[in-house]
Write a protein that holds these residues in place. Structure first.
Motif, PDB file in Angstrom:
ATOM      1  N   VAL A  39      57.656  59.218  34.204  1.00  0.00           N
ATOM      2  CA  VAL A  39      58.207  57.680  32.913  1.00  0.00           C
ATOM      3  C   VAL A  39      59.820  58.244  33.543  1.00  0.00           C
ATOM      4  N   LEU A  40      60.226  58.643  33.478  1.00  0.00           N
ATOM      5  CA  LEU A  40      61.827  59.066  34.387  1.00  0.00           C
ATOM      6  C   LEU A  40      62.253  59.075  35.617  1.00  0.00           C
ATOM      7  N   ARG A  41      61.147  58.666  36.521  1.00  0.00           N
ATOM      8  CA  ARG A  41      61.781  58.404  37.730  1.00  0.00           C
ATOM      9  C   ARG A  41      62.999  57.451  38.476  1.00  0.00           C
ATOM     10  N   GLY A  42      63.436  57.742  39.304  1.00  0.00           N
ATOM     11  CA  GLY A  42      64.742  56.462  39.631  1.00  0.00           C
ATOM     12  C   GLY A  42      66.083  56.759  38.331  1.00  0.00           C
ATOM     13  N   ALA A  43      66.295  58.046  37.930  1.00  0.00           N
ATOM     14  CA  ALA A  43      67.468  57.864  37.247  1.00  0.00           C
ATOM     15  C   ALA A  43      67.655  58.995  37.778  1.00  0.00           C
ATOM     16  N   ALA A  44      69.134  58.986  37.691  1.00  0.00           N
ATOM     17  CA  ALA A  44      69.815  60.988  37.888  1.00  0.00           C
ATOM     18  C   ALA A  44      69.600  62.133  37.316  1.00  0.00           C
ATOM     19  N   TYR A  45      69.438  62.892  37.399  1.00  0.00           N
ATOM     20  CA  TYR A  45      68.438  64.023  35.877  1.00  0.00           C
ATOM     21  C   TYR A  45      69.719  65.008  35.873  1.00  0.00           C
ATOM     22  N   ARG A  46      70.179  64.962  34.699  1.00  0.00           N
ATOM     23  CA  ARG A  46      71.899  65.806  34.274  1.00  0.00           C
ATOM     24  C   ARG A  46      71.235  66.913  33.099  1.00  0.00           C
ATOM     25  N   ALA A  47      71.013  67.762  33.810  1.00  0.00           N
ATOM     26  CA  ALA A  47      70.575  68.825  32.769  1.00  0.00           C
ATOM     27  C   ALA A  47      71.320  69.387  31.820  1.00  0.00           C
ATOM     28  N   GLU A  48      70.782  69.812  30.592  1.00  0.00           N
ATOM     29  CA  GLU A  48      72.373  70.275  29.952  1.00  0.00           C
ATOM     30  C   GLU A  48      70.900  71.168  28.684  1.00  0.00           C
ATOM     31  N   ALA A  49      71.692  72.414  28.355  1.00  0.00           N
ATOM     32  CA  ALA A  49      70.119  72.660  27.283  1.00  0.00           C
ATOM     33  C   ALA A  49      70.668  72.488  26.155  1.00  0.00           C
ATOM     34  N   SER A  50      72.310  72.708  25.716  1.00  0.00           N
ATOM     35  CA  SER A  50      71.965  72.645  24.203  1.00  0.00           C
ATOM     36  C   SER A  50      72.462  71.151  24.064  1.00  0.00           C
ATOM     37  N   LEU A  51      72.075  71.101  22.162  1.00  0.00           N
ATOM     38  CA  LEU A  51      72.628  69.180  21.870  1.00  0.00           C
ATOM     39  C   LEU A  51      74.116  69.027  22.351  1.00  0.00           C
ATOM     40  N   ALA A  52      74.829  69.992  22.240  1.00  0.00           N
ATOM     41  CA  ALA A  52      76.861  69.471  22.697  1.00  0.00           C
ATOM     42  C   ALA A  52      76.903  69.225  23.233  1.00  0.00           C
ATOM     43  N   ASP A  53      75.979  70.432  24.458  1.00  0.00           N
ATOM     44  CA  ASP A  53      76.371  70.061  26.194  1.00  0.00           C
ATOM     45  C   ASP A  53      75.945  68.272  26.627  1.00  0.00           C
ATOM     46  N   ARG A  54      74.948  67.938  25.213  1.00  0.00           N
ATOM     47  CA  ARG A  54      74.066  66.582  26.380  1.00  0.00           C
ATOM     48  C   ARG A  54      74.659  65.513  26.021  1.00  0.00           C
ATOM     49  N   PHE A  55      75.415  65.503  24.710  1.00  0.00           N
ATOM     50  CA  PHE A  55      76.452  64.910  24.131  1.00  0.00           C
ATOM     51  C   PHE A  55      77.743  64.815  25.032  1.00  0.00           C
ATOM     52  N   ALA A  56      78.890  65.822  25.811  1.00  0.00           N
ATOM     53  CA  ALA A  56      79.450  66.212  26.484  1.00  0.00           C
ATOM     54  C   ALA A  56      79.631  65.711  27.623  1.00  0.00           C
ATOM     55  N   ALA A  57      77.996  65.306  28.361  1.00  0.00           N
ATOM     56  CA  ALA A  57      77.532  64.487  29.578  1.00  0.00           C
ATOM     57  C   ALA A  57      77.462  63.424  29.428  1.00  0.00           C
ATOM     58  N   ALA A  58      77.250  62.999  28.418  1.00  0.00           N
ATOM     59  CA  ALA A  58      77.298  61.243  28.296  1.00  0.00           C
ATOM     60  C   ALA A  58      79.039  61.321  28.207  1.00  0.00           C
TER      61      ALA A  58
END
Length: 369
Positions: free
Chosen positions: A159-178
């Motif tokens: 379902v996610l093919r075609g996108a670059a995957y940024r792996a972040e474990a915590s909620l805060a780290d995911r929003f920082a990646a955004a």
């Protein structure tokens, strides 16, 4: 009468196509303003009803509830189906992810769509190109931000093919990646997945202190990111489905006579999909279920469910994956064929057609507000 699966004008299938319209400078059906960057935050399990009930713990999200109409999750209201609908812009009858556990007609085995797709070819099992794949042709960068544990799963490849995957474990780290992606040049589509609410709801329920704390954390992160958006950057928050708490007293152990002639049980406790033995009449099985459990479930044969539009337009290749008989729980019931099923420990559940499960938020921030 069978309920409709789509109860709002728009559904999850409309979200990413309209973001791509906005990134291309077009105003699509959702009326999103043109942007250079679009962020879609998907909070797993955050239905509109439960967000309304806890709006005092989510001031940022609650600030949009009265102005942003709900949309439909699609059917079944389960993550595997809903995320495929989100990322392909098509309903389950086309993309083929028709439930949590689905019969593979070729092998005759039931496959868990979230954890078992490694046994199949995910790029063929999920039949439609993703919008991440098709957006490349228009020069849009597509980025997925999610947990490291999902990076290489068959479901991710489906379902996610075609996108670059940024792996972040915590909620805060995911929003920082955004935030980092919002600083990148060129039109960019960011999909940020939030699992925490769904995890807590399954384990502890929708009114538990842990679930409320997860909602508060999400609200704080969304508020901070919304404040950082540039004038031509927009953010949407939505969900894959809603949830209900199912008390132990509402767990129904299916009587053996209702499983006579049933060879495989797919789906999940709030939406069983029964595949019958050759020569067994699905109408007869459905009739037994209606007589026994009709007050607690909507019971439909495959043909009736398709005619009611539950799966949208159904491709011939997808049709055999759908159960011959579907049992969609009403109210707060769940059905178990095995009294020792470990799933009975789950409190928060989903999969059926109640408004609490089908109605989800689509909240707009930044240039999308």
């Amino acid at each position: 009468m069978l309920p409709a699966a789509k109860t709002s004008r728009f559904s999850l299938a409309d979200v990413l196509p309209n973001c791509l319209d906005a990134l291309a400078g077009r105003t699509g059906r959702l009326g999103l303003s043109p942007v250079t960057h679009a962020v879609v935050v998907l909070a797993d399990g955050l239905g509109r009803a439960v967000l309304e009930a806890h709006r005092g713990h989510a001031r940022t999200l609650a600030s949009r509830l009265d102005v942003d109409p709900a949309i439909s999750a699609g059917f079944p209201t389960t993550t595997a189906s809903a995320l495929a609908t989100l990322t392909t812009g098509t309903l389950a009858g086309q993309h083929g992810m028709v439930g949590y556990r689905v019969l593979d007609p070729a092998s005759g085995t039931v496959i868990n769509q979230l954890s078992g797709l490694d046994t199949l070819d995910p790029s063929h099992w999920q039949r439609m190109p993703t919008l991440f794949e098709t957006s490349v042709a228009s020069g849009v960068r597509s980025v997925v931000i999610a947990s490291p544990r999902h990076r290489d799963s068959g479901f991710t490849h489906a379902v996610l093919r075609g996108a670059a995957y940024r792996a972040e474990a915590s909620l805060a780290d995911r929003f920082a990646a955004a935030r980092r992606e919002l600083a990148a040049a060129g039109p960019t589509l960011v999909y940020l997945y939030v699992a925490e609410l769904d995890v807590e709801a399954h384990a502890r329920g929708l009114d538990s202190a842990r679930w409320v704390a997860a909602l508060e954390s999400l609200d704080a992160e969304v508020g901070a990111l919304a404040a950082d958006l540039a004038p031509r950057q927009g953010m949407l928050l939505t969900a894959d489905h809603g949830m209900v708490d199912v008390p132990e007293s509402s767990q129904i152990i299916v009587p053996p006579e209702l499983l006579a002639g049933v060879r495989q049980i797919a789906g999940e406790p709030r939406c069983l999909q029964l595949h019958v033995e050759p020569g067994t009449d699905p109408d007869a099985v459905a009739g037994l279920w209606r007589d026994s459990q009709g007050a607690k479930a909507w019971v439909a044969t495959r043909d009736e469910a398709i005619a009611a539009g539950w799966f949208g337009e159904v491709d011939d290749a997808v049709r055999p994956r759908i159960g011959d008989v579907l049992v969609a729980a009403r109210k707060r019931y769940a059905f178990y064929a095995d009294p020792d099923d470990t799933g009975r420990r789950m409190i928060g559940q989903h999969g059926s057609l109640t408004p609490d499960e089908t109605s989800i938020p689509l909240l707009r921030f930044g240039a999308f507000a």
